[in-house]
Design a protein around this motif. Structure first.
Motif, PDB file in Angstrom:
ATOM      1  N   GLU A 132      -8.883   4.130  -2.291  1.00  0.00           N
ATOM      2  CA  GLU A 132      -8.655   3.677  -3.660  1.00  0.00           C
ATOM      3  C   GLU A 132      -8.462   4.931  -4.494  1.00  0.00           C
ATOM      4  OE1 GLU A 132      -7.943   0.979  -6.653  1.00  0.00           O
ATOM      5  OE2 GLU A 132      -8.292   0.549  -4.506  1.00  0.00           O
ATOM      6  N   MET A 146       0.843  -1.194   0.000  1.00  0.00           N
ATOM      7  CA  MET A 146       0.000   0.000   0.000  1.00  0.00           C
ATOM      8  C   MET A 146       0.881   1.248   0.000  1.00  0.00           C
ATOM      9  SD  MET A 146      -3.119   0.960   2.620  1.00  0.00           S
ATOM     10  CE  MET A 146      -4.059  -0.503   2.118  1.00  0.00           C
ATOM     11  N   GLU A 147       0.582   2.191  -0.898  1.00  0.00           N
ATOM     12  CA  GLU A 147       1.411   3.377  -1.061  1.00  0.00           C
ATOM     13  C   GLU A 147       0.858   4.568  -0.280  1.00  0.00           C
ATOM     14  OE1 GLU A 147       2.321   4.334  -5.155  1.00  0.00           O
ATOM     15  OE2 GLU A 147       1.720   2.307  -5.761  1.00  0.00           O
ATOM     16  N   ASP A 157     -10.409  -2.821   0.399  1.00  0.00           N
ATOM     17  CA  ASP A 157      -8.974  -2.947   0.120  1.00  0.00           C
ATOM     18  C   ASP A 157      -8.501  -1.727  -0.662  1.00  0.00           C
ATOM     19  OD1 ASP A 157      -8.468  -5.693   1.153  1.00  0.00           O
ATOM     20  OD2 ASP A 157      -9.904  -6.229  -0.407  1.00  0.00           O
ATOM     21  N   GLY A 158      -7.847  -0.808   0.020  1.00  0.00           N
ATOM     22  CA  GLY A 158      -7.383   0.397  -0.643  1.00  0.00           C
ATOM     23  C   GLY A 158      -6.027   0.213  -1.293  1.00  0.00           C
ATOM     24  N   SER A 159      -5.703   1.118  -2.196  1.00  0.00           N
ATOM     25  CA  SER A 159      -4.403   1.098  -2.869  1.00  0.00           C
ATOM     26  C   SER A 159      -3.407   2.041  -2.196  1.00  0.00           C
ATOM     27  CB  SER A 159      -4.565   1.518  -4.337  1.00  0.00           C
ATOM     28  OG  SER A 159      -5.147   2.807  -4.429  1.00  0.00           O
ATOM     29  N   HIS A 160      -3.932   3.065  -1.468  1.00  0.00           N
ATOM     30  CA  HIS A 160      -3.105   4.089  -0.846  1.00  0.00           C
ATOM     31  C   HIS A 160      -3.620   4.380   0.562  1.00  0.00           C
ATOM     32  CE1 HIS A 160      -2.193   4.594  -5.091  1.00  0.00           C
ATOM     33  NE2 HIS A 160      -1.181   5.391  -4.779  1.00  0.00           N
ATOM     34  N   SER A 217      -7.343   4.414   4.604  1.00  0.00           N
ATOM     35  CA  SER A 217      -6.981   3.898   3.281  1.00  0.00           C
ATOM     36  C   SER A 217      -7.950   4.408   2.222  1.00  0.00           C
ATOM     37  CB  SER A 217      -6.957   2.371   3.277  1.00  0.00           C
ATOM     38  OG  SER A 217      -8.228   1.842   3.585  1.00  0.00           O
TER      39      SER A 217
END
Length: 237
Positions: free
Chosen positions: A231, A1-2, A171-174, A229
């Motif tokens: 997306e 995760m960024e 589910d996040g990306s960042h 978090s």
């Protein structure tokens, strides 16, 4: 995760109801306003159908006041309500137009949206209003930068945000580190006193603390004890 990009100065949060922001994004908003960012809120409805036993004519103004109070806690002073009917919001061209107009007025680089998927998690359905507002708003981010789609708002200069970030997703990306802004997030949610009192006999402070602890817990792959978090969607900007 960024790490979520933070090289921007102005953002808006677009949601369906009062309390939607406080149920997941307020800790991040508090972080950003402490950085000096200009954050504004746009709410599609006043949440007038959201308090059991309280008529909409009384509930709407009360919930608007609670939202403005909660916003101030995290450094937000500009809160706009679009007046759509709570519980009956439709994903329509009219809604896209009004949200594109809001984006052109506020001219954000970052647009923050609430989860608009079909569910919160497996087996838990999302609100129809959340789905309609989030999907229309994501389209409106593109619409705001197109001079031909909504001729009714041609008097507003076109504007193209750089990103849209969706919180409350499974589910996040960042993510962003909100370890230092947990307390204002709790206080911001506590501003929705009458709403929380109608949800549960549990004390408002305890409800708010439990929600913030749940939504800002550690995120897999992100090195912070408390995080929100997202997306992330990229636009031309």
């Amino acid at each position: 995760m960024e790490q979520l990009p933070e090289d921007w100065d102005r953002g808006i949060v677009i949601v369906a109801h009062p309390d939607d922001i406080e149920y997941g994004a307020a800790a991040a908003v508090a972080r950003w306003t402490r950085q000096g960012k200009d954050i504004r809120y746009v709410l599609v409805s006043s949440g007038e159908a959201g308090i059991a036993g309280l008529p909409p004519a009384e509930s709407g103004p009360l919930r608007e006041l609670e939202e403005r109070t909660g916003a101030k806690v995290v450094g937000v002073t500009e809160v706009e309500f679009l007046g759509y009917p709570d519980g009956r919001i439709e994903e329509s061209i009219a809604l896209r137009r009004d949200l594109a107009a809001a984006i052109r007025r506020h001219r954000p680089e970052m647009v923050v949206l609430f989860n608009f998927g079909d569910g919160w998690a497996r087996g838990y359905a999302n609100s129809a209003d959340h789905r309609a507002v989030g999907r229309a708003a994501l389209d409106a981010v593109s619409d705001a930068g197109n001079e031909w789609i909504h001729p009714e708002i041609a008097d507003l200069p076109i504007w193209s945000p750089r990103w849209a970030a969706v919180y409350g997703v499974p589910d996040g990306s960042h993510a962003v580190d909100v370890t230092d802004t947990i307390e204002p997030a709790v206080e911001s949610l506590m501003a929705h006193t009458r709403y929380l009192e109608a949800l549960s006999p549990e004390p408002v402070a305890a409800q708010a603390r439990a929600v913030i602890d749940m939504t800002t817990g550690p995120k897999e792959g992100f090195p912070a004890p408390h995080a929100v978090s997202f997306e992330l969607f990229y636009f031309a900007g």
